[in-house]
Design an enzyme around this catalytic site. Sequence first.
Site, PDB file in Angstrom:
ATOM      1  N   SER A 129       0.916  -1.079  -0.312  1.00  0.00           N
ATOM      2  CA  SER A 129       0.049   0.137   0.387  1.00  0.00           C
ATOM      3  C   SER A 129       1.153   1.563   0.317  1.00  0.00           C
ATOM      4  O   SER A 129       1.787   1.474  -0.879  1.00  0.00           O
ATOM      5  CB  SER A 129      -0.820  -0.206   1.388  1.00  0.00           C
ATOM      6  OG  SER A 129      -2.177   1.145   1.325  1.00  0.00           O
ATOM      7  N   ASP A 147      -2.443   6.492  -3.303  1.00  0.00           N
ATOM      8  CA  ASP A 147      -1.539   5.542  -3.087  1.00  0.00           C
ATOM      9  C   ASP A 147      -0.597   4.677  -3.909  1.00  0.00           C
ATOM     10  O   ASP A 147      -1.607   3.910  -5.031  1.00  0.00           O
ATOM     11  CB  ASP A 147      -1.359   5.413  -1.384  1.00  0.00           C
ATOM     12  CG  ASP A 147      -2.690   4.731  -1.277  1.00  0.00           C
ATOM     13  OD1 ASP A 147      -3.250   4.007  -2.174  1.00  0.00           O
ATOM     14  OD2 ASP A 147      -2.803   2.964  -0.463  1.00  0.00           O
ATOM     15  N   ASP A 193      -0.743   1.465  -3.665  1.00  0.00           N
ATOM     16  CA  ASP A 193      -1.833   0.200  -4.619  1.00  0.00           C
ATOM     17  C   ASP A 193      -3.294   0.973  -5.311  1.00  0.00           C
ATOM     18  O   ASP A 193      -3.993   0.184  -5.302  1.00  0.00           O
ATOM     19  CB  ASP A 193      -2.746  -1.305  -4.077  1.00  0.00           C
ATOM     20  CG  ASP A 193      -3.115  -0.648  -2.268  1.00  0.00           C
ATOM     21  OD1 ASP A 193      -2.521   0.261  -2.016  1.00  0.00           O
ATOM     22  OD2 ASP A 193      -3.163  -1.592  -1.445  1.00  0.00           O
ATOM     23  N   ASP A 236      -5.942   2.341  -2.933  1.00  0.00           N
ATOM     24  CA  ASP A 236      -6.954   2.403  -2.636  1.00  0.00           C
ATOM     25  C   ASP A 236      -7.447   3.123  -1.467  1.00  0.00           C
ATOM     26  O   ASP A 236      -8.461   3.109  -0.877  1.00  0.00           O
ATOM     27  CB  ASP A 236      -6.898   0.443  -1.910  1.00  0.00           C
ATOM     28  CG  ASP A 236      -6.218   1.033  -0.910  1.00  0.00           C
ATOM     29  OD1 ASP A 236      -5.139   1.913  -0.397  1.00  0.00           O
ATOM     30  OD2 ASP A 236      -6.246  -0.139   0.454  1.00  0.00           O
TER      31      ASP A 236
END
EC number: 5.4.2.10
Length: 450
Positions: free
Chosen positions: A101, A240, A242, A244
């Site tokens: 992440s 960010d 990833d 999400d």
Amino acid sequence: MGKYFGTDGVRGEANVELTPELAFKLGRFGGYVLSQHETGTPRVFVARDTRISGEMLESALVAGLLSVGIEVYKLGVLATPGVSYLVRTENASAGVMISASHNPALDNGIKFFGSDGFKLADDQELEIEALLDAEEDTLPRPSAEGLGTLVDYPEGLRKYEKFLVSTGINLEGMKVALDTANGAASVSARDVFLDLQADISVIGEQPNGLNINDGIGSTHPEKLQELVKETGSAVGLAFDGDSDRLIAVDENGDIVDGDKIMFIIGKYLSEKGLLAQNTIVTTVMSNLGFHKALDQHGINKAVTAVGDRYVVEEMRQSNYNLGGEQSGHVIIMDYNTTGDGQLTAIQLTKVMKETGMSLSELAAQVTIYPQKLVNIRVDNSMKHKAMEVPAIAAIIEKMEAEMQGNGRILVRPSGTEPLLRVMAEAPTDEEVDYYVDTIADVVRTEIGIA
């Protein structure tokens, strides 16, 4: 949290803590647990972000999945919510995302999604952990036609992009600045916003395996703030690693955090009668100004512990359709089962376009109270018992009485470290300093350690 699984899968420094050996076992045992009740050949989708360790861990994980007879669809670089979406809509047995992440490039992580597109339940994670800790691997070892097969599936990215575009409206004439954090959104955000006819500028779109989240993205929006002002953009959108989560920047270069984004989208849905039970799910860390804005507009709130998994749990249990965190995790359950930065960005720009209001005007509906957080090192055995110490309980009660309802105090233990977190919000910085410092001094005196 278990021995291996934290609040968001298994994480650690790649090749040191999260090793290829562990990734192989996670693929083998996780794949078995999630597909053991399948009647046909189980299918699992696997994706990763842009970290240098991604392909190493992907290879090991895929080998583990193949070793228990699973058909693996390799998606390549894709946003975490893209995996969740594809698993659910393509009737896969499970999905796996390789990402840490918003963490730096040296870290990586592995998280699983069930066939419903949601992160795993605690009992499923514990079942995988039991297999990891077993003295012997007794799972079946098929051979020949019993082994799994590997399918490259680049069309998964196109399907996810098409889905994202389908949730938006034409943005012709709107200048949009994007920061894709040199991460997973770097393969999709440009195409998605071009398809929506936006006039775009993009940074953070040259991943090299080491620069993901490095001074860029939702945790470092400074470069995006500059880009918005340089290009005269109506909005800046920072993802960010990833993708999400989303942090936005208004036309003046000011940050619009997850609380404000949730309010803007929630108020829009509420006015259209589309906000389920007229309620937004948030966490204890959401700003008091956010709560007051909801109250002023007659919108209900449900409050959970910190962590998007707890927000999702509450949303599922009570059939709510909007929730999230100050950090920019926003879950819009009508569209997807997990936080989705690009989806949230599309809904935010939709509200701007349909209302004709600037982002600064929309964000001004929430007055964010100054907030201060202090971490105090305490004995680990005491961090959950702080409120049982008379002097600490008394000073908190005294400070809350002085606030007269126009402020908030939150004292909570860290989930991973021997720390007690003291947070306060109040109308001015001076008041916040006074409340936090007064409580922190008592905590240090009573249970603090050097």
